[in-house]
Motif scaffolding. Structure first.
Motif, short mmCIF file in Angstrom:
data_model
loop_
_atom_site.label_atom_id
_atom_site.label_comp_id
_atom_site.label_asym_id
_atom_site.label_seq_id
_atom_site.Cartn_x
_atom_site.Cartn_y
_atom_site.Cartn_z
N PRO A 155 0.83 -1.20 0.00
CA PRO A 155 0.00 0.00 0.00
C PRO A 155 0.86 1.25 0.00
CG PRO A 155 -0.84 -1.59 1.56
CD PRO A 155 0.48 -2.12 1.07
N SER A 156 0.50 2.22 -0.81
CA SER A 156 1.28 3.45 -0.93
C SER A 156 1.50 4.08 0.43
CB SER A 156 0.57 4.44 -1.84
OG SER A 156 0.53 3.94 -3.14
N GLY A 157 2.71 4.59 0.61
CA GLY A 157 3.04 5.26 1.85
C GLY A 157 3.66 4.34 2.89
N ARG A 158 3.50 3.04 2.72
CA ARG A 158 4.07 2.12 3.71
C ARG A 158 5.51 1.76 3.40
NH1 ARG A 158 0.53 -2.96 4.48
NH2 ARG A 158 2.57 -3.66 5.08
N VAL A 159 5.96 1.93 2.16
CA VAL A 159 7.30 1.51 1.77
C VAL A 159 8.02 2.68 1.12
CG1 VAL A 159 8.62 -0.02 0.28
CG2 VAL A 159 6.58 -0.87 1.40
N SER A 160 9.23 2.90 1.53
CA SER A 160 10.08 3.87 0.85
C SER A 160 11.51 3.36 0.93
CB SER A 160 9.97 5.25 1.50
OG SER A 160 10.68 5.28 2.71
N GLN A 161 12.40 4.03 0.28
CA GLN A 161 13.80 3.60 0.31
C GLN A 161 14.48 3.92 1.63
OE1 GLN A 161 15.23 1.68 -2.04
NE2 GLN A 161 13.19 1.66 -2.92
N THR A 162 13.84 4.69 2.49
CA THR A 162 14.48 5.08 3.75
C THR A 162 13.78 4.51 4.97
OG1 THR A 162 13.17 7.10 3.82
CG2 THR A 162 15.35 7.24 2.78
N THR A 163 12.65 3.86 4.80
CA THR A 163 11.94 3.30 5.94
C THR A 163 11.86 1.80 5.80
OG1 THR A 163 9.78 3.53 4.90
CG2 THR A 163 10.54 5.37 6.24
N SER A 164 11.50 1.15 6.90
CA SER A 164 11.37 -0.29 6.88
C SER A 164 9.97 -0.70 6.46
CB SER A 164 11.69 -0.85 8.26
OG SER A 164 10.75 -0.39 9.20
N VAL A 165 9.79 -1.98 6.23
CA VAL A 165 8.48 -2.52 5.88
C VAL A 165 7.93 -3.16 7.14
CG1 VAL A 165 7.24 -4.18 4.47
CG2 VAL A 165 9.18 -2.93 3.51
N ASP A 166 6.86 -2.58 7.65
CA ASP A 166 6.22 -3.09 8.87
C ASP A 166 7.24 -3.39 9.97
OD1 ASP A 166 3.67 -2.85 7.84
OD2 ASP A 166 3.65 -4.89 7.06
N GLY A 167 8.23 -2.52 10.12
CA GLY A 167 9.21 -2.65 11.19
C GLY A 167 10.35 -3.61 10.91
N HIS A 168 10.38 -4.24 9.73
CA HIS A 168 11.49 -5.15 9.41
C HIS A 168 12.76 -4.33 9.21
CE1 HIS A 168 13.90 -8.20 7.46
NE2 HIS A 168 13.02 -9.08 7.88
N PRO A 169 13.88 -4.79 9.76
CA PRO A 169 15.12 -4.01 9.66
C PRO A 169 15.76 -3.95 8.28
CG PRO A 169 15.57 -6.08 10.76
CD PRO A 169 14.06 -5.99 10.57
N ALA A 170 15.41 -4.87 7.39
CA ALA A 170 16.02 -4.86 6.06
C ALA A 170 15.35 -3.80 5.19
CB ALA A 170 15.86 -6.22 5.40
N PRO A 171 16.13 -3.15 4.33
CA PRO A 171 15.57 -2.16 3.42
C PRO A 171 14.57 -2.81 2.46
CG PRO A 171 17.96 -2.03 3.45
CD PRO A 171 17.58 -3.27 4.20
N PRO A 172 13.57 -2.07 2.03
CA PRO A 172 12.55 -2.62 1.11
C PRO A 172 13.14 -3.25 -0.15
CG PRO A 172 11.84 -0.51 1.95
CD PRO A 172 13.25 -0.70 2.41
#
Length: 72
Positions: A9-26
């Motif tokens: 879903p838009s807004g949940r993933v970016s190159q600088t944030t995690s996915v649902d708190g996962h430490p690996a980059p998207p």
């Protein structure tokens, strides 16, 4: 709801944030899931006998998938 390029879903993933708190980059998560789904899919089809009688070598398909993933 719109989806971004990774199908989230838009807004949940970016190159600088995690996915649902996962430490690996998207981008890493996307690559890992691409490897898993493509190689697991080919292997599962072969083990289930779905390539029997098709006239081609499933090992060549697996190698082509792996090569494509490694050069992408």
């Amino acid at each position: 709801m719109s989806l971004d390029r990774l199908g989230a879903p838009s807004g949940r993933v970016s190159q600088t944030t995690s996915v649902d708190g996962h430490p690996a980059p998207p981008a890493i998560l996307h690559r890992a899931l691409s490897f898993w789904t493509r190689l697991h899919g080919v292997l599962s089809l072969e083990l289930a006998g779905h390539f029997a009688g098709t006239g081609f070598d499933p090992a060549l398909l697996f190698a082509a998938e792996l090569d494509d993933l490694l050069t992408a």
